[in-house]
Structures are given as C-alpha cells and as structure tokens.
Design an enzyme around this catalytic site. Structure first.
Site, PDB file in Angstrom:
ATOM      1  N   ASP A 146     -14.931  17.857  16.320  1.00  0.00           N
ATOM      2  CA  ASP A 146     -13.874  18.143  15.362  1.00  0.00           C
ATOM      3  C   ASP A 146     -13.701  19.660  15.302  1.00  0.00           C
ATOM      4  O   ASP A 146     -14.697  20.396  15.371  1.00  0.00           O
ATOM      5  CB  ASP A 146     -14.238  17.596  13.975  1.00  0.00           C
ATOM      6  CG  ASP A 146     -13.036  17.489  13.056  1.00  0.00           C
ATOM      7  OD1 ASP A 146     -12.371  18.511  12.821  1.00  0.00           O
ATOM      8  OD2 ASP A 146     -12.753  16.379  12.583  1.00  0.00           O
TER       9      ASP A 146
ATOM     10  N   ARG B 146     -10.494  -1.323   6.805  1.00  0.00           N
ATOM     11  CA  ARG B 146      -9.624  -2.188   7.614  1.00  0.00           C
ATOM     12  C   ARG B 146      -9.153  -1.481   8.888  1.00  0.00           C
ATOM     13  O   ARG B 146      -8.931  -2.116   9.913  1.00  0.00           O
ATOM     14  CB  ARG B 146      -8.472  -2.737   6.780  1.00  0.00           C
ATOM     15  CG  ARG B 146      -7.392  -1.761   6.325  1.00  0.00           C
ATOM     16  CD  ARG B 146      -6.355  -1.548   7.412  1.00  0.00           C
ATOM     17  NE  ARG B 146      -5.107  -1.033   6.910  1.00  0.00           N
ATOM     18  CZ  ARG B 146      -4.381  -0.152   7.563  1.00  0.00           C
ATOM     19  NH1 ARG B 146      -4.785   0.369   8.719  1.00  0.00           N
ATOM     20  NH2 ARG B 146      -3.212   0.248   7.065  1.00  0.00           N
TER      21      ARG B 146
ATOM     22  N   LYS C 283       0.860  -1.184   0.000  1.00  0.00           N
ATOM     23  CA  LYS C 283       0.000   0.000   0.000  1.00  0.00           C
ATOM     24  C   LYS C 283       0.892   1.228   0.000  1.00  0.00           C
ATOM     25  O   LYS C 283       1.842   1.327   0.768  1.00  0.00           O
ATOM     26  CB  LYS C 283      -0.945   0.047   1.198  1.00  0.00           C
ATOM     27  CG  LYS C 283      -1.920   1.237   1.080  1.00  0.00           C
ATOM     28  CD  LYS C 283      -3.027   1.204   2.088  1.00  0.00           C
ATOM     29  CE  LYS C 283      -2.554   1.678   3.451  1.00  0.00           C
ATOM     30  NZ  LYS C 283      -3.662   1.767   4.407  1.00  0.00           N
TER      31      LYS C 283
END
Length: 334
Positions: free
Chosen positions: A170, A121, A77
C-alpha cells in the site's frame, strides 16, 4: 405484517456482535448470486452521486437498492466516502448504512451501520470467485491495497485456498503497518510487506486489488508474470491498459454495472472492450450455466463492483440475529 412501524436501529458494534462468520456470509452471498442468475432478485446498477462536481465537498456516494424474492425483503444500501475523514474528523473514510423495508407496506424494519457488513460481503464475493476461478495449487496471494477491506479479502480467500504466502503493498505505510499488526494476530499464513506493486505481484498466483485509487495501480507499466487470476474489487479504476492484452476472459458480478463502475468502465468508455468481452457473470458460473476455469494456463480477470442484493441478504441475516438476541434499539417511525 402488524400495523405498527417499530424500527430496529443497529450500530456498527451491534452489527459486528451478531457474530456472523465469513463462511456463513459466503453461503449467503452464493445463494443470492445464484438467485440473481435465475431471475429471483431485483438489483439495479448503483446510482452514483459525486458531490465534488459542483461543491467543495470531497465526498461521493452510491445508492444500491434491491429486492430479494426468496427472503421477501427489500432494502437500500447508502454508502459514501471522503478520504479525508480519518485524519480530519476521526471518522471512517467510508460510511454506509442499510435500510431494510417490508416489501408490501414499505414500512422500514431496520436501519443499520454497514461498514463491517460491506467488508464481509465484499470479501465473501471474492472468496467465491477465487474458489471458482483460481488455478489448482495456487499458494501465493498478492493484495494491493491494505485498507479496511483487505483483511476481509484475506479472510474469504483463506476459506477456499490453502495459502503459503501473502504479499501486500500500500502507498500508505500506516495502513500497511496496521494491516500487518491485525493480520499477525488473525492469520497463520506468512505475510510479507513489499516496497512496491511489482515486488508484491511477481511470482504470485493470485492478485487482488482493493484500493481507492482513481489511477491504475496495476497494468500501467507491466503485467503480472505468473498470476492466473486477478480480482479487482470495488468502484475505482485500478487497472492499466496493459491488462487488456493480458486476460483470456473476463468474469464480472454484473454486466450492466461493469460498464459504469469499477476497473472496466474506462475501457468500455474508450472502446478497448465491448459487451462480447465479458465471458460470464459469477452467478452464471455458480449455477453451472457457464464454466469457470477451463485450463490451468488460462488468465482470468474478475471484476466485482458489488450488488445491492448481496447487502440485503446479509443485512437480513444480521437483522434476524439481532432481533433474537435483543441487540440494538427500537423506535416508532409512525
């Protein structure tokens, strides 16, 4: 393998359209972390490239190679970030690809977009950590950072914990509003926007930090009052020094990489923690070599910086599904 080099090219849309679910992704990630704990993978630490050091480019990147023996697949990756991409270029701030190679000939088999794949993932690993390390009866989750990956963190945690409430914060109000719009359509849990980190974490049972901050967002001025598990996700230094005195033990996905990436790297560099402070890798807990939570009072810090072997197993499943369904485009490499 046939003596030809046909490569499957998968766009982000192709990858998403394979329909891989979070539950399936968690099974894949659990299997590979167990395999890694038993020596069945090669997944060295990331190679970090920071182009800001000697150029005007505001971009950094990680190369993450891996070989997974039980599926006999290797890959890489290659993922980078420029946090000005979205507003300057209309592009994702983070852009990744995975290349899968035949491990015998090294012929490339597939090249695929890896933004959604990475988020899936990454969320899956957090879900497994929460399953093993959260206290019984955990009901309130705090998420600090509501960018692209936050939704996937909630998806995975929602697989293993019955949540009553999710508090989010945030510094980017647009990012938080976007998260809330999406989450309202996806999740049935009560989601509460907060005005600051302290408001978000006070009273929470679980805290997840998933930010791109290079300065601490939690543990600089205070520590969570009720949380028994903090999960810090990714490569950035999200945690302040007060957390050093908060935890009873630390769990990581990889001891070696934790020294150079993520929330623990700065503490290692300054001698605030040492190798002995790392209780276990998540894979060791999954195979039963180490226990997870041992008491309800225990305060656990879990730092997951991400492994190339996780990307390879998920990309391999995406590749197989895409081939079966005729997704993507092929081209001859040689």
């Amino acid at each position: 393998m046939p003596n030809k080099s046909e490569v499957l090219l998968l766009s982000e849309e192709d990858v998403i359209s394979t329909g891989l679910t979070m539950s399936q992704c968690m099974e894949l990630v659990e299997e590979v972390l167990r395999a890694r704990a038993n020596g069945q993978t090669l997944s060295p630490p990331k190679v970090f490239l920071d182009m800001r050091l000697n150029s005007e480019h505001q971009c950094d990147a990680d190369a993450m190679p891996a070989y997974v023996k039980y599926i006999d697949m290797c890959g890489l990756k290659w993922i980078g970030a420029n946090w000005e991409n979205r507003y300057k270029r209309g592009l994702p701030n983070v852009i990744g690809i995975v290349i899968l190679n035949d491990p015998e000939s090294f012929v490339p088999l597939a090249i695929m977009s890896a933004n959604w794949l990475t988020a899936m993932r990454t969320g899956a690993a957090t879900g497994l950590a929460v399953r093993e390390l959260a206290g019984k009866g955990s009901k309130i989750l705090s998420i600090i950072g509501t960018g692209y990956e936050a939704k996937f963190q909630l998806m995975a945690i929602n697989e293993v914990v019955k949540l009553d409430e999710v508090r989010v914060f945030d510094i980017d109000r647009d990012a938080m509003e976007s998260f809330l719009r999406d989450a309202d359509q996806t999740f049935s849990v009560n989601i509460i926007p907060c005005k600051g980190v302290k408001e978000a974490v006070d009273g929470a049972d679980l805290v997840v930090t998933v930010t791109s901050s290079r300065i601490p967002v939690l543990g600089e001025d205070f520590v969570p009052d009720t949380a028994k598990l903090i999960c810090s996700i990714g490569t950035y230094n999200e945690l302040g020094d007060k957390i050093v005195g908060w935890f009873d033990k630390i769990v990581v996905d990889t001891r070696e990489q934790a020294k150079s990436e993520g929330a623990l790297a700065d503490w290692f560099a300054r001698g605030l923690i040492s190798n002995g402070d790392i209780y276990a890798e998540l894979g060791e807990i999954l195979v039963g070599r180490k226990k997870g939570r041992v008491s309800e009072d225990e305060k656990i810090l879990c730092v997951l910086t991400g492994l190339g072997c996780e990307d390879v197993v998920v990309a391999n499943r995406v590749y197989r599904i895409a081939k079966e369904r005729g997704l993507g485009k092929t081209f001859r490499f040689f």
